[in-house]
Each structure stands twice: as C-alpha cells, then as structure tokens.
Scaffold this active site. Sequence first.
Site, PDB file in Angstrom:
ATOM      1  N   GLU A  97       0.814  -1.208   0.000  1.00 38.54           N
ATOM      2  CA  GLU A  97       0.000   0.000   0.000  1.00 38.54           C
ATOM      3  C   GLU A  97       0.849   1.261   0.000  1.00 38.54           C
ATOM      4  OE1 GLU A  97      -1.656  -1.725   3.768  1.00 38.54           O
ATOM      5  OE2 GLU A  97      -1.731   0.398   4.232  1.00 38.54           O
ATOM      6  N   CYS A 110       3.407   8.522   1.036  1.00 37.26           N
ATOM      7  CA  CYS A 110       3.991   7.527   1.941  1.00 37.26           C
ATOM      8  C   CYS A 110       4.091   6.205   1.180  1.00 37.26           C
ATOM      9  CB  CYS A 110       3.073   7.395   3.156  1.00 37.26           C
ATOM     10  SG  CYS A 110       3.564   6.093   4.283  1.00 37.26           S
ATOM     11  N   CYS A 117       6.654  -7.101   6.736  1.00 40.44           N
ATOM     12  CA  CYS A 117       7.784  -6.612   7.520  1.00 40.44           C
ATOM     13  C   CYS A 117       8.181  -7.696   8.517  1.00 40.44           C
ATOM     14  CB  CYS A 117       7.389  -5.336   8.270  1.00 40.44           C
ATOM     15  SG  CYS A 117       8.752  -4.588   9.200  1.00 40.44           S
ATOM     16  N   CYS A 121       6.671  -5.336  15.229  1.00 42.25           N
ATOM     17  CA  CYS A 121       6.430  -4.365  16.295  1.00 42.25           C
ATOM     18  C   CYS A 121       4.998  -4.568  16.791  1.00 42.25           C
ATOM     19  CB  CYS A 121       6.649  -2.941  15.797  1.00 42.25           C
ATOM     20  SG  CYS A 121       8.336  -2.694  15.179  1.00 42.25           S
ATOM     21  N   CYS A 124       1.904  -2.353  15.516  1.00 47.21           N
ATOM     22  CA  CYS A 124       1.832  -2.068  14.073  1.00 47.21           C
ATOM     23  C   CYS A 124       1.181  -3.228  13.336  1.00 47.21           C
ATOM     24  CB  CYS A 124       3.243  -1.814  13.537  1.00 47.21           C
ATOM     25  SG  CYS A 124       3.296  -1.616  11.747  1.00 47.21           S
ATOM     26  N   CYS A 344      -0.601   1.938   9.440  1.00 48.78           N
ATOM     27  CA  CYS A 344       0.317   1.235   8.543  1.00 48.78           C
ATOM     28  C   CYS A 344      -0.051  -0.224   8.385  1.00 48.78           C
ATOM     29  CB  CYS A 344       1.722   1.309   9.109  1.00 48.78           C
ATOM     30  SG  CYS A 344       2.192   2.976   9.442  1.00 48.78           S
TER      31      CYS A 344
HETATM   32  N1  SAH Z   1       9.829   0.216   9.627  1.00 50.56           N
HETATM   33  C1  SAH Z   1       9.918   1.643   9.540  1.00 50.56           C
HETATM   34  C2  SAH Z   1       8.926   2.273   8.579  1.00 50.56           C
HETATM   35  C3  SAH Z   1       7.500   1.787   8.635  1.00 50.56           C
HETATM   36  S1  SAH Z   1       6.525   2.250  10.048  1.00 50.56           S
HETATM   37  C4  SAH Z   1       9.804   2.263  10.906  1.00 50.56           C
HETATM   38  O1  SAH Z   1       9.573   1.542  11.879  1.00 50.56           O
HETATM   39  O2  SAH Z   1      10.009   3.460  11.042  1.00 50.56           O
HETATM   40  C5  SAH Z   1       6.304   3.989   9.852  1.00 50.56           C
HETATM   41  C6  SAH Z   1       5.835   4.715  11.105  1.00 50.56           C
HETATM   42  O3  SAH Z   1       4.483   4.364  11.437  1.00 50.56           O
HETATM   43  C7  SAH Z   1       6.655   4.362  12.329  1.00 50.56           C
HETATM   44  O4  SAH Z   1       7.006   5.540  13.024  1.00 50.56           O
HETATM   45  C8  SAH Z   1       5.708   3.530  13.169  1.00 50.56           C
HETATM   46  O5  SAH Z   1       6.038   3.638  14.518  1.00 50.56           O
HETATM   47  C9  SAH Z   1       4.376   4.133  12.826  1.00 50.56           C
HETATM   48  N2  SAH Z   1       3.232   3.263  13.083  1.00 50.56           N
HETATM   49  C10 SAH Z   1       3.136   1.925  12.869  1.00 50.56           C
HETATM   50  N3  SAH Z   1       1.927   1.470  13.232  1.00 50.56           N
HETATM   51  C11 SAH Z   1       1.225   2.539  13.667  1.00 50.56           C
HETATM   52  C12 SAH Z   1      -0.098   2.714  14.167  1.00 50.56           C
HETATM   53  N4  SAH Z   1      -0.939   1.693  14.296  1.00 50.56           N
HETATM   54  N5  SAH Z   1      -0.472   3.965  14.513  1.00 50.56           N
HETATM   55  C13 SAH Z   1       0.364   5.015  14.397  1.00 50.56           C
HETATM   56  N6  SAH Z   1       1.615   4.911  13.912  1.00 50.56           N
HETATM   57  C14 SAH Z   1       2.048   3.687  13.564  1.00 50.56           C
END
Ligand code: SAH
Length: 355
Positions: A97, A110, A117, A121, A124, A344
């Site tokens: 996406e 974006c 991934c 995390c 996420c 994300c």
């Molecule tokens: N792997 C990279 C890029 C992808 S995530 C990274 O971790 O930076 C991009 C951003 O979205 C990160 O700052 C992550 O913490 C945030 N993110 C992921 N899931 C989220 C959610 N459910 N709500 C808000 N931000 C989120």
Amino acid sequence: MSEPNVDRAEIIGMTSTQLKDWMAALGEAPYRARQLHQWLFKHRAPSFDAMTELPRTLKKILEERASIVSARIENIFISSDGTRRYLLGLADGCEIEAVFMPEETRDTICISSQVGCPLACDFCMTGVVGLKRNMTAAEIISQVIIVLNDVYGAGNPTPHRTNIVMMGMGEPLLNYDNVMQAIQILADEDGFAIALRYITLSTAGIVPGIDALAMEPRRPRLAISLTAATDEVRDRLFPINRKYNLDSLIAACRRFPLGPRERLTFEYVMLDGVNDSDRDAKLLVRLLSNVKAKVNLIPHNAAPELPYRSSPMQRIMEFQKVLTDAKLPSFIRRPRGLDISAACGQLAARHSATE
Ligand code: SAH
C-alpha cells in the site's frame, strides 16, 4: 523468500547510467536512452505508446522487453480529509500500500519498501503479516508514479515540494540496496528531481543500516521510530530493541552526520498508559539531550488486532508541554485518513486476512 516473477526489464528501477547501458545493449544510441529517461521520469508516461518521438520499431521492442510500472491499482480509498490510500498489486500477486496526503503547503506520499515486515512491532499492523519479500527498486518507484499520475495526471510535472516518506509497509534499512537505488532515482535532477531533503527514510532502529546510511554521499533525511524512552518499554513494543538497544541506537544517532540546520526526526507513537506519562516525557528529554532532534508525536491508529489505544489528545498535549519546557522541539501529527483504515499495513493486512 520469493523473488518477483517478472521476465521483462524493470526499467524504472534503473539509474540513467544503467538505462543507457541497457539501451546500448539493444543497439540504441545514448540520445534515445536520454529520451526514454525523460519520458519515464519527467513525464511519467504510462505506456511506451505515449512516447511520441520514439520510432515505432523501438516502441515495439520496448513493449516486448520492458515494463514501465510494475504494480497496478487494486483499490483506492478516499478519506474525507483528502487522504488517498492505494492498495497495489505487484506482478507476482503480492499486495502493498501507498498513501497520498495533501497538505496546505505540500503533498506527502507515503510508500512501502517491503511486502510485509519482519520486525513484528507490537503496535503495528504490518507486523501481524510478517515479511513476504523485499520490493525491487522498480516496485518502490512504481508507487510514486502511480500516485502522482492518479492525482495530477501523467505528463504533468511533479509539484515542487512533494515529500516522499518511507513509512509504509516494511523496514527500509532491511532492503538497503533497493531502497537506496530507488532514492537515487527519485532524487535524480534530470528525472523526478525530488530533492533529498524532501525524502525521509524511517527506521525502527537497525543500527548497522543507520551507520551504512551515514557513509552515503547522497542520503535522505532520517527518522527513527523511537516510541519508548526506556529499554523496558521498547523491548516490549519493538522486538528489534533486544538486538539493538537504546544505548546503541542513540549512539548511532549521535554519530550520524547532519547538515547545519538538519535534525533527526524521532517518531513517538502515543500509546495510552504505555509510554505517555510526564515521567516518560522527561525520560525522552534526557535520552535525546545530546542529539540534534525533533520529535513527532503520533496518535496511535487503533485496530481490533492491536492491543493498544491512542493516548487522548489532552494527554498528548501535556506530554508535549514537558518537551517544550525542556526546549525539545516537537509536533503533534494530525491523524490522517482515520475513516479509511489508515494505520500502517491495515489495508493489505485486512485484505490478506479476508482472502
Ligand atoms: N519500519 C519503519 C517504517 C514503517 S513504520 C519504521 O519503523 O520506522 C512507519 C511509522 O508508522 C513508524 O514511526 C511507526 O512507529 C508508525 N506506526 C506503525 N503502526 C502505527 C499505528 N498503528 N499507529 C500510528 N503509527 C504507527
């Protein structure tokens, strides 16, 4: 891990030099390679047919040997705030996406860097899916072409100050070569001409990747997804923190070379009752005390699959006050596209879950 199933050359993943060499192997002169380059990256031509000054015979050869965009739009979700979210299908059926976010002074696109991934995390959605494969440079670039052509139309110039953020699916520093190749292509002054300061790579904290990026002569802006100020909390949210803890991450940030007015961006997703107390804010101030930093406070985008809630806006503002009092610059990110599953990975994850 599988490789994409494409038998035609992915020419939008080539730098101008590589494109020239590829055209030379077809027996074509450098000026033809330059024309093709202009059509691909300046005009974002959707087909070889649209490349008017190329001879018909060459167009036919290109059609047989090469593909332009290596993704197609499967669905577009349009939010009431103007955010456009794209579910894109790759040649091998994988889905990723990309998101377009219009703002008053600039637009932000974006983009994803991996299908899924590996970092898992805890807050996420992309982590729920796991890693399917790396994206090729052409697939990464395709997202930008598809979004710009959808919003502005092929042939129209890329608006000045278009921002690219690698904050979609995936960890860009774990697909280093393809991501760097894509960034060089996006920044090429004769092509897209998106200035490096308008391209941001966001990482969950891959220390060797940050050190590698520091050595690059041409590098994008760097953002670190921090979201916790202690190893105790960060270990829980980011499994990768057990490998590269906060000490090693902050040390890598300190040695990262910055321009005179440049700061590292630290993203901090606000999770209710997890990392959002005044004490957490003070720990964050202390952690970043020797780093040229700015902090983005991001309300969490909730999803039923995720065991977290966003901190209330009042708490986010109080948290920010602690940072402001300590002269640590910070911004509260406006939540975007809440009505279209904007967190994300939500779109692709949901889609694969319902298949
Ligand atoms: N792997 C990279 C890029 C992808 S995530 C990274 O971790 O930076 C991009 C951003 O979205 C990160 O700052 C992550 O913490 C945030 N993110 C992921 N899931 C989220 C959610 N459910 N709500 C808000 N931000 C989120």
